[in-house]
Design a protein around this motif. Structure first.
Motif, short mmCIF file in Angstrom:
data_model
loop_
_atom_site.label_atom_id
_atom_site.label_comp_id
_atom_site.label_asym_id
_atom_site.label_seq_id
_atom_site.Cartn_x
_atom_site.Cartn_y
_atom_site.Cartn_z
N GLU A 262 -57.36 -59.63 -20.41
CA GLU A 262 -58.80 -59.41 -20.40
C GLU A 262 -59.18 -57.99 -20.00
OE1 GLU A 262 -62.53 -59.46 -21.04
OE2 GLU A 262 -61.32 -61.21 -21.58
N MET A 263 -58.55 -57.44 -18.99
CA MET A 263 -58.85 -56.07 -18.59
C MET A 263 -58.49 -55.09 -19.70
SD MET A 263 -57.57 -56.29 -14.61
CE MET A 263 -57.69 -54.52 -14.34
N GLN A 264 -57.38 -55.37 -20.38
CA GLN A 264 -56.97 -54.53 -21.50
C GLN A 264 -58.01 -54.58 -22.62
OE1 GLN A 264 -55.04 -51.98 -22.66
NE2 GLN A 264 -53.07 -53.04 -22.81
N ALA A 265 -58.47 -55.79 -22.94
CA ALA A 265 -59.44 -55.96 -24.02
C ALA A 265 -60.76 -55.27 -23.69
CB ALA A 265 -59.68 -57.45 -24.26
N ALA A 266 -61.23 -55.41 -22.46
CA ALA A 266 -62.50 -54.80 -22.06
C ALA A 266 -62.42 -53.28 -22.12
CB ALA A 266 -62.87 -55.27 -20.65
N ALA A 267 -61.30 -52.73 -21.63
CA ALA A 267 -61.14 -51.28 -21.64
C ALA A 267 -61.02 -50.75 -23.07
CB ALA A 267 -59.90 -50.89 -20.84
N PHE A 268 -60.34 -51.49 -23.92
CA PHE A 268 -60.19 -51.08 -25.32
C PHE A 268 -61.56 -51.03 -26.01
CE2 PHE A 268 -60.03 -52.53 -29.74
CZ PHE A 268 -59.23 -51.54 -30.32
N ALA A 269 -62.37 -52.04 -25.78
CA ALA A 269 -63.70 -52.09 -26.41
C ALA A 269 -64.55 -50.88 -26.01
CB ALA A 269 -64.41 -53.39 -26.04
N VAL A 270 -64.48 -50.49 -24.74
CA VAL A 270 -65.26 -49.35 -24.25
C VAL A 270 -64.74 -48.05 -24.86
CG1 VAL A 270 -65.83 -47.99 -22.21
CG2 VAL A 270 -65.93 -50.49 -22.12
N ARG A 271 -63.41 -47.86 -24.84
CA ARG A 271 -62.83 -46.61 -25.34
C ARG A 271 -63.14 -46.38 -26.81
NH1 ARG A 271 -58.12 -48.43 -22.87
NH2 ARG A 271 -57.18 -48.83 -24.92
N ASN A 272 -63.13 -47.48 -27.59
CA ASN A 272 -63.24 -47.34 -29.04
C ASN A 272 -64.59 -47.78 -29.60
OD1 ASN A 272 -60.33 -46.58 -29.98
ND2 ASN A 272 -60.04 -48.20 -28.45
N LYS A 273 -65.53 -48.12 -28.70
CA LYS A 273 -66.85 -48.60 -29.13
C LYS A 273 -66.70 -49.73 -30.14
CE LYS A 273 -69.25 -44.19 -28.39
NZ LYS A 273 -68.12 -43.53 -27.69
N ALA A 274 -65.79 -50.64 -29.82
CA ALA A 274 -65.49 -51.77 -30.70
C ALA A 274 -66.41 -52.94 -30.40
CB ALA A 274 -64.04 -52.20 -30.51
N VAL A 275 -66.84 -53.61 -31.43
CA VAL A 275 -67.67 -54.81 -31.28
C VAL A 275 -66.75 -56.00 -31.04
CG1 VAL A 275 -69.33 -56.34 -32.39
CG2 VAL A 275 -69.43 -53.86 -32.81
N ARG A 276 -66.97 -56.69 -29.94
CA ARG A 276 -66.11 -57.83 -29.63
C ARG A 276 -66.73 -59.11 -30.20
NH1 ARG A 276 -63.18 -58.94 -23.80
NH2 ARG A 276 -61.96 -60.77 -24.45
N LEU A 277 -65.93 -59.83 -30.98
CA LEU A 277 -66.37 -61.06 -31.62
C LEU A 277 -65.83 -62.28 -30.87
CD1 LEU A 277 -65.68 -60.03 -35.34
CD2 LEU A 277 -67.84 -59.88 -34.07
N PRO A 278 -66.38 -63.46 -31.12
CA PRO A 278 -65.89 -64.67 -30.43
C PRO A 278 -64.41 -64.92 -30.70
CG PRO A 278 -68.01 -65.09 -31.49
CD PRO A 278 -67.56 -63.74 -31.98
N ALA A 279 -63.69 -65.26 -29.64
CA ALA A 279 -62.26 -65.58 -29.70
C ALA A 279 -61.93 -66.37 -28.44
CB ALA A 279 -61.41 -64.32 -29.81
N PRO A 280 -60.81 -67.07 -28.42
CA PRO A 280 -60.51 -67.95 -27.27
C PRO A 280 -60.36 -67.25 -25.94
CG PRO A 280 -59.16 -68.54 -29.16
CD PRO A 280 -59.84 -67.25 -29.51
N GLY A 281 -60.02 -65.95 -25.93
CA GLY A 281 -59.75 -65.30 -24.65
C GLY A 281 -58.43 -65.81 -24.07
N GLN A 282 -58.41 -66.02 -22.75
CA GLN A 282 -57.18 -66.44 -22.09
C GLN A 282 -56.95 -67.94 -22.22
OE1 GLN A 282 -54.81 -64.24 -20.12
NE2 GLN A 282 -53.75 -66.02 -20.95
#
Length: 438
Positions: A394-414
Motif C-alpha cells: 500500500e505504501m508503495q502504491a500510494a507513493a507511485f501514484a503521487v510521483r507519476n500523477k497516476a489515477v488509481r482505479l478500484p482494485a482489491p488492495g491487500q
C-alpha cells in the motif's frame, strides 16, 4: 567399521536427505533448489523424493519450535550443520501437534530409530548416534513439560523469526495471529480452468468421474479437497487446467483486456498470469523476465496450453529491451519478500532479513516508474505483489501514484492469506492505475 547403506525406501534415507536440504536452507539456499541438489546427489527414486520433500517442508514450518527444543535438550548445539538439521527434522516430526492425534505421518519411536540409523550411515554423523538417540528419547519422555516451556517463546510458538512476528503485529494488530496460522497451514491445490477448452461445470464433472472431490472457489478457480501429483490431474497435460492460487487468478480480469491490445507481462516467470491473460483475450503479449532460464518455464507452460507470446529476457527496471512502442496494458508483478505466500514457501521466513523489505521496495519502485513510461495515455498498469508488508504494497502504491500523477482505479488492495471453506488463497496485493489522456 563399514557404514550401512540405507535402503532408498526407508525413513532413514528420507530423513538424511531432508536434513541435507534443511542444512542448505540454513546456509542461504531456497528450499526447492536445496532439494533439487539433494535429489541429484542421492539419485533418489520418486517415492523417496516425495518423502524428503514432505519432511523438509514440515521442518521449515516447525523450525522455530524444533530449534528451541534442541536448545533445551542438547548441552551444546551440534556444530555439524547436517547433524543440527537432522535433529530439527526429527523433532519437527515428533513434536508436531498432529503426532498425538493419529494423523502423524510416522510413529514417534520409528522416527527416533530411523534418525539414529541415518547417523550410522553418514561418516560425518556416525559419532553422534548416541547423542541423537538420547536427545530424541528424552523429548518423548518429557514432551509435555518441554513443549510447555518452549511455547512461551514467540519464535517457537509461531515458527517465524521474531522480527517477522513483530512486523505483522504492527501492520495488522487485529489479524496477525490468523495470518501467522494461515502461513503455517498446508496450501491447497487450486486449479484455473482454461475457458478456451472447457467450462466449470464440465471440468467439475470430469473430476467427479475420476473420483476427485473438488469445489468451485472463483470464476475459474477449483480447489481440490486433497492435493494430488500434477501428472494425475485430469486434462492438465492437454491444457484444460493450470495450477494457480485463487488470489493470483484475479490479475487477468483486473487488466480490463480487449482483443487486439498490446500487453506487457513484466517479471512474468513462471508464466501463470501470462497463460491466464492469453486464455482470456486475443492480445499481442510480451512476456518479460530478467532470467533467461526462467523464460523456458513460461515457454513450456504456453506450449502445454497451445498459446503463443513473445518471450524476452530483460530488466523491467531498464529500457534496453523495449522497442519504443507503448503498451495498452502492463502487468507489473514486481519483486518482493514473498511474505504473502509462506504457506507454499515456508523457507522464505527463515531466508529473509528485515532489511530486505526496504531494499526490495526500492527495486520495485524503480521498475514501476520505468514501466509507467512505456504505457500509452489512457492505458492501465496493474501493480501486483505477493507481500504483506505495507512498505512493499500500500505504501508503495500510494507513493507511485503521487510521483507519476497516476489515477488509481478500484482494485482489491491487500488480500490477507485466508484458509476457510469459502475462500482459500495466498496473501497478494493489487493496485490498478490509469495514465491520463494526452
Amino acid at each position: 567399521m563399514s557404514k550401512p547403506r540405507l535402503k532408498t525406501d526407508s525413513l532413514a534415507f528420507s530423513l538424511l536427505g531432508a536434513a541435507r536440504a534443511v542444512a542448505k536452507v540454513k546456509a542461504g539456499t531456497a528450499l526447492p533448489q536445496a532439494l533439487a541438489a539433494v535429489f541429484a546427489q542421492t539419485n533418489a527414486p520418486a517415492q523417496a523424493r516425495g518423502a524428503m520433500q514432505d519432511i523438509a517442508y514440515r521442518t521449515m514450518r516447525r523450525l522455530g519450535r524444533a530449534e528451541a527444543l534442541l536448545g533445551l535438550l542438547a548441552r551444546k548445539a551440534p556444530e555439524a550443520a547436517e547433524l543440527h538439521a537432522l535433529l530439527c527434522c526429527a523433532l519437527a516430526l515428533i513434536s508436531d501437534a498432529d503426532s498425538t492425534s493419529g494423523d502423524a505421518p510416522y510413529e514417534d519411536f520409528t522416527v527416533v530409530d530411523q534418525a539414529v540409523t541415518a547417523c550410522s550411515a553418514d561418516s560425518a554423523m556416525f559419532h553422534a548416534k548416541g547423542m541423537v538417540n538420547a536427545v530424541l528419547r528424552r523429548f518423548l519422555r518429557e514432551r509435555e513439560a518441554l513443549l510447555q516451556k518452549v511455547l512461551t517463546q514467540a519464535e517457537a510458538c509461531w515458527n517465524y523469526p521474531a522480527w517477522w512476528i513483530s512486523a505483522l503485529q504492527q501492520a495488522y494488530p487485529d489479524s496477525w495471529e490468523a495470518i501467522l496460522s494461515a502461513g503455517n497451514s498446508t496450501p491447497p491445490l487450486t486449479l484455473r480452468i482454461n475457458r478456451r477448452k472447457t467450462t466449470m461445470g464440465s471440468y467439475l464433472q470430469t473430476l467427479a468421474d475420476n473420483g476427485i472431490v473438488a469445489r468451485e472457489i472463483g470464476p475459474c478457480a477449483v480447489r481440490l479437497e486433497r492435493p494430488i501429483p500434477v501428472g494425475q490431474i485430469p486434462g492438465f497435460a492437454q491444457g484444460l487446467v493450470s495450477v494457480q492460487d485463487a488470489a493470483a487468478q484475479l490479475a487477468a480480469p483486473l487488466l480490463d483486456l480487449h482483443d487486439g491490445m498490446r500487453v506487457l507481462d513484466a517479471c512474468a516467470a513462471p508464466g501463470g498470469k501470462t497463460g491466464h491473460i492469453l486464455e482470456s483475450t486475443e492480445v499481442d503479449l510480451l512476456a518479460l523476465d530478467s532470467d533467461p532460464k526462467r523464460l523456458v518455464r513460461i515457454e513450456e507452460n504456453l506450449r502445454r496450453l497451445q498459446l503463443t507470446a513473445t518471450l524476452k529476457a530483460g530488466d523491467a527496471g531498464a529500457g534496453d529491451w523495449w522497442d519504443g512502442q507503448p503498451f495498452d496494458r502492463i502487468l507489473a508483478d514486481v519483486p518482493c519478500t514473498a511474505s504473502g505466500i509462506v504457506r507454499r514457501h515456508p523457507d522464505i521466513r527463515w531466508l529473509r532479513r528485515q532489511g530486505d523489505v526496504a531494499q526490495l521496495a526500492t527495486v520495485s519502485a524503480r521498475i514501476l516508474d520505468n514501466l509507467w513510461q512505456m504505457l500509452r495515455p489512457d492505458g492501465k498498469l496493474l501493480f501486483v505483489t505477493c507481500s504483506l508488508w505495507p512498505q512493499e504494497s500500500e505504501m508503495q502504491a500510494a507513493a507511485f501514484a503521487v510521483r507519476n500523477k497516476a489515477v488509481r482505479l478500484p482494485a482489491p488492495g491487500q488480500l490477507l492469506p485466508t484458509v476457510d471453506a469459502g475462500q482459500d488463497h495466498d496473501g497478494l496485493f493489487y493496485a490498478l492505475f490509469q495514465k491520463a489522456s494526452v
